[in-house]
Design a protein around this motif. Structure first.
Motif, PDB file in Angstrom:
ATOM      1  N   ALA A 167       0.110  -6.266 -35.281  1.00 54.25           N
ATOM      2  CA  ALA A 167      -0.511  -6.827 -34.538  1.00 54.25           C
ATOM      3  C   ALA A 167      -0.109  -8.081 -34.013  1.00 54.25           C
ATOM      4  O   ALA A 167      -0.014  -8.520 -35.753  1.00 54.25           O
ATOM      5  CB  ALA A 167      -1.738  -5.724 -33.510  1.00 54.25           C
ATOM      6  N   PRO A 168      -0.144  -8.654 -33.008  1.00 54.39           N
ATOM      7  CA  PRO A 168       0.221 -10.020 -33.098  1.00 54.39           C
ATOM      8  C   PRO A 168      -1.171 -10.435 -34.695  1.00 54.39           C
ATOM      9  O   PRO A 168      -2.238 -10.629 -34.046  1.00 54.39           O
ATOM     10  CB  PRO A 168      -0.678 -10.778 -32.215  1.00 54.39           C
ATOM     11  CG  PRO A 168       0.386  -9.731 -31.029  1.00 54.39           C
ATOM     12  CD  PRO A 168      -0.225  -8.407 -31.944  1.00 54.39           C
ATOM     13  N   GLY A 169      -0.785 -11.379 -35.531  1.00 52.62           N
ATOM     14  CA  GLY A 169      -0.843 -11.943 -36.606  1.00 52.62           C
ATOM     15  C   GLY A 169      -1.690 -10.908 -37.262  1.00 52.62           C
ATOM     16  O   GLY A 169      -2.444 -11.819 -38.857  1.00 52.62           O
ATOM     17  N   LEU A 229       6.844  -1.901 -26.600  1.00 54.25           N
ATOM     18  CA  LEU A 229       6.317  -1.852 -27.888  1.00 54.25           C
ATOM     19  C   LEU A 229       5.800  -3.479 -27.678  1.00 54.25           C
ATOM     20  O   LEU A 229       6.559  -4.976 -28.055  1.00 54.25           O
ATOM     21  CB  LEU A 229       6.963  -1.545 -29.372  1.00 54.25           C
ATOM     22  CG  LEU A 229       6.173  -2.083 -30.568  1.00 54.25           C
ATOM     23  CD1 LEU A 229       5.241  -1.018 -30.694  1.00 54.25           C
ATOM     24  CD2 LEU A 229       7.019  -1.613 -31.634  1.00 54.25           C
ATOM     25  N   VAL A 230       4.699  -3.966 -27.776  1.00 56.87           N
ATOM     26  CA  VAL A 230       3.869  -5.142 -28.447  1.00 56.87           C
ATOM     27  C   VAL A 230       3.261  -5.499 -30.004  1.00 56.87           C
ATOM     28  O   VAL A 230       2.107  -4.734 -30.735  1.00 56.87           O
ATOM     29  CB  VAL A 230       2.597  -5.691 -27.879  1.00 56.87           C
ATOM     30  CG1 VAL A 230       2.232  -6.786 -27.627  1.00 56.87           C
ATOM     31  CG2 VAL A 230       3.121  -5.602 -26.204  1.00 56.87           C
ATOM     32  N   GLY A 231       3.798  -6.367 -30.742  1.00 54.91           N
ATOM     33  CA  GLY A 231       4.001  -6.507 -32.322  1.00 54.91           C
ATOM     34  C   GLY A 231       4.792  -5.320 -33.542  1.00 54.91           C
ATOM     35  O   GLY A 231       5.998  -5.001 -32.671  1.00 54.91           O
ATOM     36  N   ARG A 232       4.595  -5.166 -33.811  1.00 56.14           N
ATOM     37  CA  ARG A 232       6.057  -4.657 -35.323  1.00 56.14           C
ATOM     38  C   ARG A 232       5.262  -3.211 -35.680  1.00 56.14           C
ATOM     39  O   ARG A 232       4.231  -3.012 -36.417  1.00 56.14           O
ATOM     40  CB  ARG A 232       6.045  -5.672 -36.376  1.00 56.14           C
ATOM     41  CG  ARG A 232       6.967  -4.719 -37.113  1.00 56.14           C
ATOM     42  CD  ARG A 232       7.441  -5.981 -38.472  1.00 56.14           C
ATOM     43  NE  ARG A 232       8.709  -5.384 -39.488  1.00 56.14           N
ATOM     44  CZ  ARG A 232       8.531  -4.972 -40.244  1.00 56.14           C
ATOM     45  NH1 ARG A 232       7.078  -4.604 -40.623  1.00 56.14           N
ATOM     46  NH2 ARG A 232       8.979  -4.886 -40.938  1.00 56.14           N
ATOM     47  N   LYS A 265       4.913 -13.316 -42.439  1.00 52.90           N
ATOM     48  CA  LYS A 265       5.167 -13.687 -41.057  1.00 52.90           C
ATOM     49  C   LYS A 265       5.961 -12.645 -40.005  1.00 52.90           C
ATOM     50  O   LYS A 265       6.806 -11.809 -40.576  1.00 52.90           O
ATOM     51  CB  LYS A 265       5.274 -14.783 -41.150  1.00 52.90           C
ATOM     52  CG  LYS A 265       5.582 -15.936 -39.658  1.00 52.90           C
ATOM     53  CD  LYS A 265       6.278 -17.289 -39.533  1.00 52.90           C
ATOM     54  CE  LYS A 265       6.214 -17.577 -37.818  1.00 52.90           C
ATOM     55  NZ  LYS A 265       4.723 -18.175 -37.732  1.00 52.90           N
ATOM     56  N   VAL A 266       5.237 -12.153 -39.220  1.00 51.71           N
ATOM     57  CA  VAL A 266       5.972 -12.011 -37.779  1.00 51.71           C
ATOM     58  C   VAL A 266       5.349 -12.496 -36.638  1.00 51.71           C
ATOM     59  O   VAL A 266       5.390 -13.437 -36.241  1.00 51.71           O
ATOM     60  CB  VAL A 266       4.956 -11.006 -37.766  1.00 51.71           C
ATOM     61  CG1 VAL A 266       5.680  -9.800 -36.954  1.00 51.71           C
ATOM     62  CG2 VAL A 266       4.418  -9.575 -38.227  1.00 51.71           C
ATOM     63  N   PHE A 267       7.137 -12.328 -36.323  1.00 50.04           N
ATOM     64  CA  PHE A 267       6.889 -12.978 -34.663  1.00 50.04           C
ATOM     65  C   PHE A 267       7.015 -12.447 -32.898  1.00 50.04           C
ATOM     66  O   PHE A 267       7.959 -11.525 -33.104  1.00 50.04           O
ATOM     67  CB  PHE A 267       8.535 -14.188 -34.463  1.00 50.04           C
ATOM     68  CG  PHE A 267       8.777 -14.629 -36.431  1.00 50.04           C
ATOM     69  CD1 PHE A 267       8.904 -16.051 -35.882  1.00 50.04           C
ATOM     70  CD2 PHE A 267       9.704 -13.935 -37.074  1.00 50.04           C
ATOM     71  CE1 PHE A 267       9.149 -16.768 -37.368  1.00 50.04           C
ATOM     72  CE2 PHE A 267       9.921 -14.771 -38.301  1.00 50.04           C
ATOM     73  CZ  PHE A 267       9.071 -16.131 -38.477  1.00 50.04           C
ATOM     74  N   PRO A 268       5.804 -13.269 -32.914  1.00 50.69           N
ATOM     75  CA  PRO A 268       4.949 -12.541 -31.622  1.00 50.69           C
ATOM     76  C   PRO A 268       6.659 -12.596 -30.122  1.00 50.69           C
ATOM     77  O   PRO A 268       7.160 -13.628 -30.250  1.00 50.69           O
ATOM     78  CB  PRO A 268       3.684 -12.858 -30.915  1.00 50.69           C
ATOM     79  CG  PRO A 268       2.987 -13.688 -32.484  1.00 50.69           C
ATOM     80  CD  PRO A 268       4.550 -13.760 -33.176  1.00 50.69           C
TER      81      PRO A 268
END
Length: 210
Positions: free
Chosen positions: A115-117, A195-198, A183-186
């Motif tokens: 999820a984001p973050g 899909l929201v996230g990875r 790091k993931v790039f939202p």
């Protein structure tokens, strides 16, 4: 980041035995995998934030198919069975990366949802007794995948840009290296993917008896 159109990303051997194949999964297969990840999460073993032995809680949410993993060992129990079609997909991935699958028969798959973050610290996949490669599939948001060395969590390492549909395989001399996702790039997932996230699916052979 360059796109898959005007400047296609190229296949790269990151280290001996470590191969990155951009956009390996066609979009229709990405959608099918996202739908499958949602369905698995409705089953008997839902996504959870893993509690580490020291009391820390991972920011990534994890679901395990096939043989169940807990820090830092595998259990004899199976929650959600590992589908035959996913095993076959993993073999196709090894043929793409190495030219052959070598009889690869994964009996476990970790599905990680970022999820984001969320992020993943540097670690080794050392609970498996088999030295067979790890097959990693990426869906959704783009991330930095940090691929390091076997001796420690620090340098030298190489940062690899993983996007939706990418395949990354590491085996042989690179099987036991430290790796992580700092790091993931939202908001970088294809909107049509829904899909929201990875999501990241890693398939492994545990080498443990049934």
């Amino acid at each position: 980041m360059t796109g898959d159109g005007l400047f296609p990303r190229e296949r790269v051997t990151v280290a001996p035995g470590a191969v990155h194949v951009p956009a390996w999964l066609p979009f229709t297969r990405r959608r099918e995998l996202v739908d499958a990840c949602r369905e698995w999460g409705r089953g008997p073993v839902p996504y959870r934030r893993t509690v580490l032995p020291g009391g820390g809680v991972m920011s990534v949410q994890t679901l395990c198919l096939g043989r169940q993993w807990v820090p830092y060992r595998y259990l004899d129990s199976v929650g959600v069975p590992l589908p035959d079609w996913l095993v076959e997909l993993a073999r196709e991935a090894l043929v793409e990366a190495y030219g052959e699958h070598g009889g690869f028969t994964p009996d476990t798959a970790l599905v990680n949802f970022y999820a984001p973050g969320a992020r993943m610290g540097m670690h080794q996949d050392r609970e498996e007794r088999s030295g067979a490669p790890v097959v990693s599939l990426s869906l959704g948001d783009r991330c930095v995948f940090r691929f390091g060395n076997e001796e420690n969590r620090g340098r030298p390492y190489r940062d690899v840009d993983l996007a939706s549909g990418d395949l990354f395989v590491f085996g042989g001399a690179s099987r036991w290296v430290h790796h992580g996702v700092p790091k993931v790039f939202p908001g970088t997932a294809e909107p049509a993917l829904g899909l929201v996230g990875r999501l990241n699916i890693t398939l492994r052979e545990t080498g443990l008896s049934v």
